[in-house]
Scaffold this motif. Structure first.
Motif, mmCIF file in Angstrom:
data_model
loop_
_atom_site.group_PDB
_atom_site.id
_atom_site.type_symbol
_atom_site.label_atom_id
_atom_site.label_comp_id
_atom_site.label_asym_id
_atom_site.label_seq_id
_atom_site.Cartn_x
_atom_site.Cartn_y
_atom_site.Cartn_z
ATOM 1 N N ARG A 156 0.546 -5.828 -3.896
ATOM 2 C CA ARG A 156 1.714 -4.969 -4.116
ATOM 3 C C ARG A 156 1.323 -3.729 -4.930
ATOM 4 N NH1 ARG A 156 7.792 -6.498 -6.335
ATOM 5 N NH2 ARG A 156 8.721 -4.542 -5.648
ATOM 6 N N HIS A 159 -0.383 -1.405 -2.662
ATOM 7 C CA HIS A 159 0.610 -0.791 -1.772
ATOM 8 C C HIS A 159 1.311 0.373 -2.473
ATOM 9 C CE1 HIS A 159 3.964 -0.473 1.044
ATOM 10 N NE2 HIS A 159 4.784 -0.567 0.012
ATOM 11 N N ALA A 175 0.839 -4.096 2.853
ATOM 12 C CA ALA A 175 2.111 -4.809 3.031
ATOM 13 C C ALA A 175 1.981 -5.897 4.092
ATOM 14 C CB ALA A 175 3.207 -3.824 3.415
ATOM 15 N N TRP A 186 9.889 -7.382 -0.508
ATOM 16 C CA TRP A 186 9.305 -6.036 -0.622
ATOM 17 C C TRP A 186 8.360 -5.762 0.536
ATOM 18 C CZ3 TRP A 186 4.162 -4.892 -0.809
ATOM 19 C CH2 TRP A 186 3.274 -5.918 -1.142
ATOM 20 N N ALA A 187 7.616 -6.783 0.976
ATOM 21 C CA ALA A 187 6.695 -6.579 2.097
ATOM 22 C C ALA A 187 7.476 -6.357 3.395
ATOM 23 C CB ALA A 187 5.768 -7.773 2.227
#
Length: 536
Positions: A156, A159, A175, A186-187
């Motif tokens: 994360r 990302h 992701a 979130w992904a």
């Protein structure tokens, strides 16, 4: 209370045991290496207990001596751990407060005292992000991604750093890697945003309908986003697959009835398919809540071969649904100019031009066209065009400071879905002395307000006045229940026939209905009396 009772119970048992031994005296004799030891049983038992206690103490002392180095190491590690966690606390607080110097110092101390602690790595990465050292932050997140217990956190962080650099490809790769490990919201959202930014409307719609992020979004927001995506797909398919595009547009309308692009597209596709009356009813049902120039354009273009008089009649019928909206008045004025009903156009525009707000650029251009068509007054035309160049901008589609003449599903700046909003662009503050006043050319003495049910003898288009007269009187007089009857009559008529709004309705006996009454136009000074003064 229970402990007190147990203590007394043990104490009583010891007393009873001692009394039992006293009541039963005896002797103990020990012969060993020429020594003879004689004592009582009670004393012998006490000597054995003392000897056992001495042996336990000696053994404990020996163990402590051998364990002393390890105990000192444990104490040292405990002190380092306490100092490390204290540094972590200071660092987290400093990061939250934005204190870069304290955060970096605490991160270095925590990293030195807590080498394998995950929170120490996290603090190091956050301190690097706070100080703007992207390369160090990315390297720290790479170290996290190599650890099994911190892999998701590291991905994360990578990302986020890729997004900050604008590297969409790497951000999407991180992701996807995180989504393979665990379907985190979130992904899933990152995957959704990537498909939206790339224009993959169908892929984004599939994710929104079945992805993990669908459970994390409010139902109203989710339905709105689905409607926007369905409209985007329908726009792409409108030219090649109109049937599927119309179905998508209708589905979008069920989710978001106020989505103007979906209404306009569905009505246009229905009209092209020969369902003109249904298209008209669709726009009429949306006009009261969302009057919009795009809807007016589609509505007035449903019958390309109709006369200007019929088009004005239908414009008046649509304007009745939202008589106070500026879009209704502008639509009627433009249709009236095309039909040669110049006084009707003036009545429609009067409240916009003389209202408390400055007229917009399009309103000034309509007035310029009116002056040109009716009187050919070049001076007034130039004045209105000059005012149009300095007038406030008309409402348009705006997203993140970018204006567009057409609706788009996403913002061209941020790629955010459903970012375009119909509103006026931001204007610079003008001087308070810059006051706009309405200007009407005085070529001939003005005639009384145009009645819809009769045509003035001076008009050159009697057919237009007669048609608008019949519609105006009937619209003003018919009860609310008549609207439903007219609607059902429209639905039962053939689709190729003209709209019911364009047909003469039942005659009524009430007083004539005027455009001034529809748009709440107040009589100007000079109407029926003294002529208005010319602008200097």
């Amino acid at each position: 209370m229970i402990r007190v009772l147990l203590f007394f119970a043990v104490l009583i048992a010891l007393a009873l045991g001692e009394a039992w031994l006293v009541d039963r005296p005896g002797e103990l004799v020990l012969n060993w290496q020429g020594y003879r030891i004689e004592t009582s049983v009670l004393v012998g038992i006490g000597a054995v207990l003392v000897a056992a206690a001495l042996l336990v103490a000696i053994w404990s002392l020996i163990r402590f001596i051998f364990k002393l180095p390890s105990l000192m190491a444990i104490a040292t590690r405990g002190q380092r751990r306490e100092k490390g966690y204290a540094a972590l606390s200071r660092g987290m607080i400093a990061v939250g407060a934005g204190d870069v110097r304290v955060a970096r110092k605490a991160a270095a101390e925590a990293q030195r005292l807590l080498r394998n602690e995950p929170l120490a790595l996290l603090l190091k990465a956050q301190a690097a992000q706070l100080s703007g050292e992207s390369s160090q932050a990315e390297a720290t997140f790479q170290d996290m991604a190599k650890r099994k217990d911190m892999r998701l956190l590291g991905l994360r962080g990578l990302h986020v750093e890729a997004q900050r650099r604008g590297d969409a490809e790497k951000a999407q790769r991180y992701a996807d890697a995180a989504h393979e490990i665990a379907p985190l919201p979130w992904a899933a959202k990152a995957n959704f945003d990537h498909k939206v930014a790339a224009g993959d409307w169908r892929g984004a719609l599939a994710l929104l309908e079945s992805g993990a992020e669908a459970k994390q979004i409010d139902k109203t927001v989710r339905e709105r986003e689905r409607a926007v995506l369905e409209t985007a797909v329908a726009i792409e398919k409108a030219g090649t697959q109109p049937v599927e595009a119309q179905a998508l547009a209708r589905a979008a309308l069920k989710r978001a009835p106020t989505l103007v692009p979906a209404v306009a597209l569905a009505a246009r596709l229905q009209a092209e398919a020969g369902e003109v009356r249904k298209a008209a009813k669709l726009i009429e049902s949306s006009w009261a809540a969302t009057p919009h120039p795009d809807l007016a354009k589609v509505y007035l273009g449903l019958y390309p071969d109709e006369s200007s008089a019929d088009r004005l009649t239908r414009a008046l019928s649509l304007a009745r649904l939202a008589p106070r909206a500026a879009e209704s008045k502008t639509m009627v004025a433009e249709a009236a100019i095309e039909a040669g009903e110049y006084q009707a156009a003036r009545d429609a525009m009067q409240s916009l031009i003389e209202g408390p707000e400055r007229p917009t650029a399009s309103m000034c251009r309509v007035m310029a066209e009116l002056e040109d068509k009716q009187h050919g007054a070049a001076g007034y035309v130039r004045e209105w065009l000059t005012r149009a160049s300095h007038a406030p901008s008309d409402p348009t589609w705006v997203a993140d400071g970018v204006t567009s003449g057409h609706w788009r599903p996403i913002s061209p700046v941020t790629g955010r879905l459903d970012a375009f909003v119909w509103q006026k662009p931001f204007e610079r503050l003008s001087s308070p002395d810059a006051v706009e006043e309405a200007v009407f050319a005085q070529i001939l003495p003005p005639a009384p307000p145009l009645l819809i049910d009769e045509a003035p003898s001076s008009q050159t288009t009697p057919a237009v006045s007669a048609e608008t007269a019949k519609l105006g009187a009937s619209l003003d007089a018919r009860p609310a229940s008549a609207d439903g009857a007219a609607a059902s009559a429209e639905a039962s008529a053939p689709s190729g026939a003209p709209s019911a709004a364009a047909e003469p309705l039942a005659e009524v006996k009430e007083k004539p209905w005027t455009l001034s009454q529809l748009f709440d136009v107040k009589p100007k000074a000079g109407v029926g009396g003294e002529a208005p003064k010319q602008a200097s």
